[in-house]
Enzyme design. Structure first.
Site, mmCIF file in Angstrom:
data_model
loop_
_atom_site.group_PDB
_atom_site.id
_atom_site.type_symbol
_atom_site.label_atom_id
_atom_site.label_comp_id
_atom_site.label_asym_id
_atom_site.label_seq_id
_atom_site.Cartn_x
_atom_site.Cartn_y
_atom_site.Cartn_z
ATOM 1 N N SER A 144 0.849 -1.194 0.000
ATOM 2 C CA SER A 144 0.000 0.000 0.000
ATOM 3 C C SER A 144 0.881 1.238 0.000
ATOM 4 O O SER A 144 1.992 1.216 0.549
ATOM 5 C CB SER A 144 -0.893 0.022 1.244
ATOM 6 N N TYR A 157 -1.535 0.953 10.679
ATOM 7 C CA TYR A 157 -1.692 0.206 9.432
ATOM 8 C C TYR A 157 -0.510 0.459 8.504
ATOM 9 O O TYR A 157 0.067 -0.476 7.926
ATOM 10 C CB TYR A 157 -2.997 0.632 8.755
#
Length: 251
Positions: A144, A157
């Site tokens: 990501s 995250y």
């Protein structure tokens, strides 16, 4: 074996209910893939995903897999590879967590890290060894852009994805020349169940767009894929912003 254009005939999805993974599997089945293994926690959603892919003409198997149980990974994944060669492994499991909640509940934050990083290290190494043993194949890792730089809004995250990204890059270097190809995919904000209810970020994308980029990356044997491609330039700039300036951005 893959065809001349790099499209796999057989696919193992780790995270069998992931919207990005299923969009990718659908695209590859339409192109050429004939055998798909969907690995995930047993659930109606996993069975529904299998039914959907079978309707496209694929032979689909489901296998019970838990990212949080690394001790089981060798046994579970070993049984899949024992059934025949796997041309591509798509490592697609992960959780977003809730930053505000997880900061107050360290155990919840650890679960994000264990799922997104620790579980991926285990499954990635087991899969890589199996691919190397058979002498060919691709390991595609969903990372990501959140891992590119710590943001106040999602650093728990983001840190787990940063670790995963570095791990996958290093694994790719370790496997260079073995016949095994590692590709890191860095999507931006993806409109999906995981991000439902969140404020949409600039350059938002879709599972289908990520699937298209993965197919193109396989054909080109890319090592890194950004989705959308413009994020490569954006993140190059963001990565080098002075920290004092970066803190002022609405991120």
């Amino acid at each position: 074996m893959k065809d001349a254009f790099g499209i796999p005939q057989s696919l193992l999805v780790l995270g069998g209910t992931s919207e990005i993974a299923l969009a990718t599997a659908r695209r590859l089945v339409v192109r050429r893939a004939r055998t798909v293994w969907l690995a995930g926690r047993p659930s109606p959603a996993l069975e529904s995903a299998a039914t959907q892919l079978r309707s496209l003409g694929a032979e689909v198997h489901t296998v019970a897999f838990d990212a949080l149980d690394p001790e089981s990974h060798e046994t579970v994944l070993g049984k899949v590879f024992a059934e025949g060669d796997i041309d591509m492994v798509l490592l697609a499991f992960g959780i977003l967590g809730d930053q505000a909640h997880d900061e107050r509940q360290p155990v919840a934050a650890v679960r994000v890290a264990q799922t997104n990083y620790t579980g991926a290290v285990s499954a990635g190494l087991v899969s890589a060894r199996a691919l190397q043993t058979q002498g060919h194949g691709s390991l595609v890792v969903l990372s990501s852009v959140a891992g590119e730089r710590a943001r106040r809004a999602d650093f728990i995250y983001g840190s787990s994805k940063a670790g995963l990204d570095v791990f996958a890059q290093g694994l790719g270097d370790a496997l260079h020349g073995t016949g095994v190809h590692v590709m890191v995919v860095r999507p931006g904000f993806v409109r999906s169940r995981m991000t439902a209810g969140l404020e949409e970020a600039p350059l938002a994308t879709t599972p289908e767009a990520v699937a298209t980029a993965i197919e193109l990356g396989l054909r080109r044997r890319s090592e890194t894929v950004w989705v959308p491609g413009a994020l490569r330039v954006v993140m190059a700039a963001v990565r080098h912003l002075p920290r004092a300036v970066f803190r002022l951005l609405p991120l």
